[in-house]
Motif scaffolding. Structure first.
Motif, PDB file in Angstrom:
ATOM      1  N   THR A  21       0.775  -1.547  -0.090  1.00 44.29           N
ATOM      2  CA  THR A  21       0.126   0.258   0.251  1.00 44.29           C
ATOM      3  C   THR A  21       0.710   1.264  -0.308  1.00 44.29           C
ATOM      4  O   THR A  21       0.641   1.583  -0.554  1.00 44.29           O
ATOM      5  CB  THR A  21      -1.016   0.184   1.099  1.00 44.29           C
ATOM      6  OG1 THR A  21      -1.578  -1.152   1.123  1.00 44.29           O
ATOM      7  CG2 THR A  21      -1.773   1.153   1.076  1.00 44.29           C
ATOM      8  N   ILE A  22       2.129   0.947   0.829  1.00 36.82           N
ATOM      9  CA  ILE A  22       2.729   2.235   1.113  1.00 36.82           C
ATOM     10  C   ILE A  22       3.372   2.973  -0.353  1.00 36.82           C
ATOM     11  O   ILE A  22       3.466   3.889  -0.609  1.00 36.82           O
ATOM     12  CB  ILE A  22       3.922   2.206   1.715  1.00 36.82           C
ATOM     13  CG1 ILE A  22       2.848   2.202   3.219  1.00 36.82           C
ATOM     14  CG2 ILE A  22       4.960   3.246   2.095  1.00 36.82           C
ATOM     15  CD1 ILE A  22       3.990   2.340   4.777  1.00 36.82           C
ATOM     16  N   GLY A  23       3.428   1.859  -1.129  1.00 37.11           N
ATOM     17  CA  GLY A  23       4.799   1.564  -2.088  1.00 37.11           C
ATOM     18  C   GLY A  23       3.987   2.100  -2.865  1.00 37.11           C
ATOM     19  O   GLY A  23       3.996   3.005  -3.686  1.00 37.11           O
ATOM     20  N   ALA A  74       4.078   5.838  -5.704  1.00 36.91           N
ATOM     21  CA  ALA A  74       4.724   5.656  -7.439  1.00 36.91           C
ATOM     22  C   ALA A  74       3.159   6.158  -7.358  1.00 36.91           C
ATOM     23  O   ALA A  74       3.443   7.197  -8.780  1.00 36.91           O
ATOM     24  CB  ALA A  74       4.139   4.100  -7.394  1.00 36.91           C
ATOM     25  N   LEU A  75       1.338   6.410  -7.438  1.00 37.17           N
ATOM     26  CA  LEU A  75       0.199   7.062  -7.038  1.00 37.17           C
ATOM     27  C   LEU A  75       0.660   8.684  -7.584  1.00 37.17           C
ATOM     28  O   LEU A  75       0.428   9.136  -8.403  1.00 37.17           O
ATOM     29  CB  LEU A  75      -0.665   6.569  -6.468  1.00 37.17           C
ATOM     30  CG  LEU A  75      -1.030   5.133  -8.077  1.00 37.17           C
ATOM     31  CD1 LEU A  75      -2.483   4.350  -6.796  1.00 37.17           C
ATOM     32  CD2 LEU A  75      -1.164   4.826  -8.977  1.00 37.17           C
ATOM     33  N   SER A  76       1.302   8.458  -6.721  1.00 34.29           N
ATOM     34  CA  SER A  76       1.373  10.296  -6.081  1.00 34.29           C
ATOM     35  C   SER A  76       2.685  11.427  -6.792  1.00 34.29           C
ATOM     36  O   SER A  76       2.313  12.533  -7.106  1.00 34.29           O
ATOM     37  CB  SER A  76       2.297  10.593  -4.341  1.00 34.29           C
ATOM     38  OG  SER A  76       2.040  12.306  -4.098  1.00 34.29           O
ATOM     39  N   SER A  98      -0.106  14.311  -6.944  1.00 33.14           N
ATOM     40  CA  SER A  98      -1.020  14.570  -5.839  1.00 33.14           C
ATOM     41  C   SER A  98      -0.783  13.982  -4.715  1.00 33.14           C
ATOM     42  O   SER A  98      -0.467  12.176  -4.423  1.00 33.14           O
ATOM     43  CB  SER A  98      -2.551  14.100  -6.266  1.00 33.14           C
ATOM     44  OG  SER A  98      -3.137  14.289  -5.263  1.00 33.14           O
ATOM     45  N   ALA A  99      -0.442  14.399  -3.444  1.00 28.67           N
ATOM     46  CA  ALA A  99       0.020  13.632  -1.599  1.00 28.67           C
ATOM     47  C   ALA A  99      -1.557  13.048  -1.803  1.00 28.67           C
ATOM     48  O   ALA A  99      -1.577  12.602  -0.663  1.00 28.67           O
ATOM     49  CB  ALA A  99       0.143  15.106  -1.268  1.00 28.67           C
ATOM     50  N   ALA A 100      -3.299  13.069  -2.292  1.00 31.25           N
ATOM     51  CA  ALA A 100      -3.856  12.458  -1.352  1.00 31.25           C
ATOM     52  C   ALA A 100      -3.353  10.894  -1.785  1.00 31.25           C
ATOM     53  O   ALA A 100      -4.212  10.522  -1.142  1.00 31.25           O
ATOM     54  CB  ALA A 100      -5.477  13.035  -2.477  1.00 31.25           C
ATOM     55  N   PHE A 101      -2.933  10.681  -2.658  1.00 28.61           N
ATOM     56  CA  PHE A 101      -2.740   9.074  -2.805  1.00 28.61           C
ATOM     57  C   PHE A 101      -1.620   8.854  -1.229  1.00 28.61           C
ATOM     58  O   PHE A 101      -2.120   7.831  -0.801  1.00 28.61           O
ATOM     59  CB  PHE A 101      -1.748   9.066  -3.858  1.00 28.61           C
ATOM     60  CG  PHE A 101      -2.772   8.225  -5.294  1.00 28.61           C
ATOM     61  CD1 PHE A 101      -3.537   7.598  -5.604  1.00 28.61           C
ATOM     62  CD2 PHE A 101      -3.020  10.113  -6.205  1.00 28.61           C
ATOM     63  CE1 PHE A 101      -4.010   8.225  -6.538  1.00 28.61           C
ATOM     64  CE2 PHE A 101      -3.822   9.682  -7.170  1.00 28.61           C
ATOM     65  CZ  PHE A 101      -4.240   8.308  -7.641  1.00 28.61           C
ATOM     66  N   ILE A 102      -1.022   9.502  -1.002  1.00 27.18           N
ATOM     67  CA  ILE A 102       0.066   9.119   0.214  1.00 27.18           C
ATOM     68  C   ILE A 102      -0.299  10.012   1.241  1.00 27.18           C
ATOM     69  O   ILE A 102      -0.872   8.618   2.243  1.00 27.18           O
ATOM     70  CB  ILE A 102       0.852  10.500   0.096  1.00 27.18           C
ATOM     71  CG1 ILE A 102       1.682  10.361  -0.725  1.00 27.18           C
ATOM     72  CG2 ILE A 102       1.747  10.661   1.626  1.00 27.18           C
ATOM     73  CD1 ILE A 102       2.444   8.883  -0.944  1.00 27.18           C
TER      74      ILE A 102
END
Length: 361
Positions: free
Chosen positions: A310-312, A316-318, A323-327
């Motif tokens: 999940t963190i990885g 990657a998506l961020s 976008s920081a929303a993914f973090i």
């Protein structure tokens, strides 16, 4: 010689007053050979006499004894189950599941608002991820057909899908809330000194919830099985042989998942029935399921592994979409997975311990 009767001082026979204390000794007759009378205390010594000893202070009243806990007759099995249900391990289970419920509700609210995504957006992500190309390479399936099917589902059923998702989320949260209440009832009943064993009401709630879950799983299994059979029939009728292998694989995987689910729910129901029988000192054929405990332990391992993935994925998506929303979502889901892993490990350990403790009774 005259002896003064007051102070005992010897005076001459002709003396009228004592030369020592001045008392009159006219009528005192000295008798030879008689012991001298005990001298009276001098007037000045009266004032120097020690004060009388004070009376001892009364001893403080003893504090009222704490009433002893009423004796409760328990069988060895009830004593062991009560000790386990009121242990720190049981408290960890209650706290972890309550936190899971909080994270579940928070995730269902935060994640959609942070992403601004619906079920149709998810299907678009699936299309863009190259799933069609993967199917085309692995099973020789035309990717355009997959994309067209996804578009039809998106256009025709997005509203229904959103409604079903909300209803499912609400019902799941309600069931989870009841389950959390049941766990705390069991723990509170076990910690109560005057209780025979543990909270029977909580055990019955869990048994009912697991039974409902088994019934719902059977209904879904039947629906999915009918859908797969119809899909196979349609592919054979329309001549889409390329889809047949994919449907067979899907059917086999689905059947395996549901068999494992049925065994797990059946084991949970049997375990809770055993706890109820012990708590009420009744005989029963139900047994504590080691298979359910093993699946919970395996689920805990997957939950712990999901934290890393999940963190990885969030990082990657961020970076991909800036976008920081993914973090934020990744952190929330990672913490939720940690809590879930703790709950699964603790519950697995509780079932294994109770299986060992109640094996001989």
């Amino acid at each position: 010689m005259k002896v003064c009767p007051t102070c005992g001082k010897q005076n001459r026979d002709t003396a009228k007053f004592c030369t020592g204390c001045g008392a009159s000794i006219l009528e005192v007759i000295a008798v030879p050979g008689e012991p001298a009378p005990e001298p009276a205390p001098a007037a000045s010594s009266i004032y120097n006499a020690p004060a009388p000893a004070a009376a001892p202070a009364p001893a403080p009243a003893p504090a009222p004894a704490r009433p002893a806990a009423p004796y409760v007759a328990r069988t060895p099995a009830q004593e062991r189950l009560k000790k386990l249900a009121g242990s720190k391990l049981a408290l960890v289970i209650c706290i972890a599941f309550t936190l899971m419920l909080v994270f579940s509700v928070g995730t269902s609210v935060i994640v959609p608002s942070a992403l601004g995504a619906s079920s149709s957006d998810f299907l678009d992500v699936v299309k863009d991820a190259g799933i069609g190309d993967l199917l085309e390479d692995a099973f020789n399936i035309d990717a355009s057909d997959i994309n067209d099917a996804i578009d039809e589902v998106t256009d025709a059923g997005s509203g229904l899908s959103d409604s079903v998702t909300r209803i499912t989320s609400a019902s799941t949260s309600g069931i989870s809330l009841l389950f959390a209440v049941a766990l705390w009832i069991i723990y509170g009943g076990a910690k109560k000194e005057g209780s025979v064993c543990c909270g029977n009401t909580g055990l019955w709630i869990i048994r009912v919830l697991k039974t409902i879950g088994l019934v719902v799983a059977i209904i879904f299994a039947v629906v999915i099985a009918v859908g797969i059979v119809l899909a196979l029939f349609m592919t054979i009728r329309e001549g889409y042989e390329d889809y047949t292998l994919l449907l067979y694989i899907l059917a086999g995987f689905t059947a395996l998942v549901y068999v494992i689910m049925f065994c797990f729910l059946g084991g949970c129901i049997s375990t809770v029935k055993r706890y109820i029988s012990v708590s009420q000192n009744r005989s029963g054929r139900s047994r504590i399921s080691g298979f359910a405990a093993l699946l919970l332990f395996i689920g805990g391992l997957f939950s712990a592994l999901f934290v890393i993935t999940t963190i990885g994925a969030g990082i990657a998506l961020s970076s991909e979409y800036d976008s920081a929303a993914f973090i934020v979502i990744a952190v929330i889901m990672a913490v939720s997975s940690i809590v879930r892993a703790v709950y699964q490990f603790a519950l697995s350990s509780f079932i294994f311990r109770s299986k060992k403790a109640l094996k001989t009774v």
